[in-house]
Write a protein that holds these residues in place. Sequence first.
Motif: not given
Length: 344
Positions: A28-38, A321-338
Amino acid sequence: MYIADEVLKDREWISEKIKIGEQMLYLTQKEVISLGLKEENILNLTRDALIAHGTKEYEMPAKIGIHPFKEVFFHAMPAWVPSKMAAGMKWIECYPYNPEKFNLPQTTGLLVMNDVASGCPIALMDSAWITAMRTPAVTVLAAQALHPDAETFGMFGCGVQGIEHVKYVVHVLKKLKKIYIYDIKEAAMDDLIKECQPLIDVEIIKGDNPEMVTKSCEVLSSATIILLDPLAEIKDEWVSKGQTILPCDLNTYFDPVTSRRADKYIVDSKEEHELFAGMGYFPDGLPEIACETGEVIAGVKKGRENKDELIVCSNIGMSVCDVVVGRELLNRALNEGVGVKLPL
Ligand SMILES: NC(=O)c1ccc[n+]([C@@H]2O[C@H](COP(=O)([O-])OP(=O)(O)OC[C@H]3O[C@@H](n4cnc5c(N)ncnc54)[C@H](O)[C@@H]3O)[C@@H](O)[C@H]2O)c1
């Protein structure tokens, strides 16, 4: 069939976290934001995406879309960026009347990410936040390349994009002394100042009118509304040599005469601009394009060559730009179990 080692290695890493072909991760958008990309992270990721684009190390066909009514569009935005192992597609809508009519954002959407080795979808996530972040990142990276010493920045439109532009610009234009803002809604300007001023040292000034802001700033950006017929609120006679203009709203807010007479008209994607021209968004014709934003960022083409050049750099948004940011979010979510794993 040959599949590169790094593609198979990536698949191995993903398959430790999710059953490829059986599941996908929903964020969700909340989860995307919670992944902490600054902002600094998004700037770095967006710079990498622009460099990949500028050096032609990507695949990104021009957006295709549907148009249920006049002035609205849905766009399918696929991209593949090998250097980031990022493959996916954004499905996004632009409904300019949403805020007035439904109290909903102009832009909402989803991003699908895929496993490169097998092609299976591995994630579905909100893309509105990604769009809200990568768009100002593109504008300010272009500003940094084209006008690094600017002391004044002007923002037209103080909504989702305007607010983020003000937050992002201070990261790259290090000599900024003043930021001028303007919106037809007084409350939008007040909200921007309330949200942004506590976060940044540069003074934010409410513009009296568009003319005052145009004449006060070296670098200007606009994120208002995208319409088929240009509003041309910024009169060409207010614009002077040496300015850098960075519209996010295509051909709407600035008088199109300015883009046509500029010393350089730079765009994020020639194909995208040609596509919009075909849809009728440049009724007086698409200006001659000097080069692409990514080429300037990558150092492949020249940006500003002297201080008197008037440069318009129009960035309508690229899925690299979207898929590069999306990939980083995906990596973080998989690592953090989000996120939630959904069956396919
Ligand atoms: N280039 C890109 O990659 C990209 C990405 C996302 C959005 N956009 C575009 O950016 C624009 C803004 O998007 P948003 O999400 O910030 O929308 P938003 O609705 O949150 O904000 C738009 C703001 O512009 C103001 N505005 C409208 N008409 C105006 C005018 N004539 N003069 C001054 N202000 C005016 C509105 O009052 C509002 O505050 C839209 O056109 C959107 O399609 C571009």
